[in-house]
Design a protein around this motif. Sequence first.
Motif, PDB file in Angstrom:
ATOM      1  N   ALA A 114       5.717  15.354  -0.463  1.00 51.05           N
ATOM      2  CA  ALA A 114       6.800  15.543   0.503  1.00 51.05           C
ATOM      3  C   ALA A 114       7.321  14.213   1.023  1.00 51.05           C
ATOM      4  N   ALA A 115       6.457  13.222   1.132  1.00 55.68           N
ATOM      5  CA  ALA A 115       6.850  11.909   1.643  1.00 55.68           C
ATOM      6  C   ALA A 115       5.860  10.876   1.144  1.00 55.68           C
ATOM      7  N   ILE A 116       6.281   9.622   1.194  1.00 59.35           N
ATOM      8  CA  ILE A 116       5.442   8.506   0.775  1.00 59.35           C
ATOM      9  C   ILE A 116       5.460   7.454   1.883  1.00 59.35           C
ATOM     10  N   ALA A 151      -1.509  20.709   1.903  1.00 60.25           N
ATOM     11  CA  ALA A 151      -2.769  20.471   2.616  1.00 60.25           C
ATOM     12  C   ALA A 151      -2.564  19.821   3.978  1.00 60.25           C
ATOM     13  N   GLY A 152      -1.385  19.229   4.196  1.00 61.51           N
ATOM     14  CA  GLY A 152      -1.122  18.569   5.469  1.00 61.51           C
ATOM     15  C   GLY A 152      -1.890  17.283   5.655  1.00 61.51           C
ATOM     16  N   THR A 153      -2.207  16.578   4.560  1.00 68.00           N
ATOM     17  CA  THR A 153      -2.986  15.351   4.631  1.00 68.00           C
ATOM     18  C   THR A 153      -2.331  14.269   3.781  1.00 68.00           C
ATOM     19  N   TRP A 154      -2.747  13.024   4.041  1.00 60.88           N
ATOM     20  CA  TRP A 154      -2.309  11.882   3.242  1.00 60.88           C
ATOM     21  C   TRP A 154      -3.380  11.576   2.205  1.00 60.88           C
ATOM     22  N   GLN A 184       0.850  -1.186   0.000  1.00 64.57           N
ATOM     23  CA  GLN A 184       0.000   0.000   0.000  1.00 64.57           C
ATOM     24  C   GLN A 184       0.888   1.239   0.000  1.00 64.57           C
ATOM     25  N   PHE A 185       0.491   2.224  -0.798  1.00 63.09           N
ATOM     26  CA  PHE A 185       1.209   3.491  -0.874  1.00 63.09           C
ATOM     27  C   PHE A 185       0.263   4.624  -0.504  1.00 63.09           C
ATOM     28  N   ARG A 186       0.797   5.574   0.240  1.00 68.72           N
ATOM     29  CA  ARG A 186       0.083   6.815   0.526  1.00 68.72           C
ATOM     30  C   ARG A 186       1.054   7.969   0.352  1.00 68.72           C
ATOM     31  N   TYR A 187       0.513   9.110  -0.066  1.00 69.75           N
ATOM     32  CA  TYR A 187       1.335  10.246  -0.444  1.00 69.75           C
ATOM     33  C   TYR A 187       0.961  11.443   0.431  1.00 69.75           C
ATOM     34  N   TYR A 188       1.997  12.111   0.946  1.00 71.72           N
ATOM     35  CA  TYR A 188       1.760  13.225   1.871  1.00 71.72           C
ATOM     36  C   TYR A 188       1.783  14.537   1.106  1.00 71.72           C
TER      37      TYR A 188
END
Length: 281
Positions: free
Chosen positions: A238-240, A222-225, A214-218
């Motif tokens: 900014a990060a994954i 917006a300050g959210t994933w 699973q991948f999520r992106y920051y």
Amino acid sequence: MHSGAWACLKCPDKHRRRCSRPAYTLLEVILAIAIGLLLVAALYVAVDVQFRYIQTGQEVVADSHIARGVLHRLSTDLQRTLAPPVGSGAGSVSASSSATGSASAASASGSGATNGSGETSGASDGSAGTGAATQLNFGLLGDNVQMLLFLTATPRAALLDPDAQHGLCDLRQVSYFLVPGQGLARQEWRQVLSSELANDPVPEIVAQEVQEVQFRYYDAAAGTWTDSWDSTVSGLPAAIEVVVGIASVSRSIRLSGALRYYRQVIALPAAGAADQSSSAP
């Protein structure tokens, strides 16, 4: 005759019982055997528990070693991801969307073949009408189960012989996706600037033990994933967050169908550099 027995014979009858050698009764022998069996059983339980702890620790270390290798491979590629050119979002959204769609269809079919030619051909078609240069770098495209990266990597031939780097390209196109029944796959296109991009390379199975990814992106603004990302629209994240589910080497856990999950958040250095360059006058 033994001297002790001769001494007992010489004893008077009233003292013969006191002079006779004592012996164990049957009850005492049975009690002694029972106590010995209890001690052996307790020792066996202690040793068995210790061996189980050792085996469990070895299995955890083996699973962690697999997860560490997979996450390190992903981290190495993500940290080399390039930011797309500034102001290129509007002209390349269609090309990047078609590339992501073809990658989704390939990974869903289980063949793992990502259509790399869709990106260059789509970008060239989109830029031909406007007279702009062909865009070959789309940064990062992905959803929660697959990613398509455009990164830089120095060719090995150039590392050994600087004169051999002529005609070589340091731009790489890398795709990560899960092949059902085979594990986590990595597909890399090296000659991005040549016609070889039209030929899909054979996917490399990074780890057969990976059953889920699973991948999520920051989104720093917006300050959210978020579960999907398109760098042609939003730049690099900014990060994954990467979460992999490993099929344990433990036979009992594997038969139960349970997975061991490992999580790592990987920062993208090029994301900060892209923000600074876009905000510069």
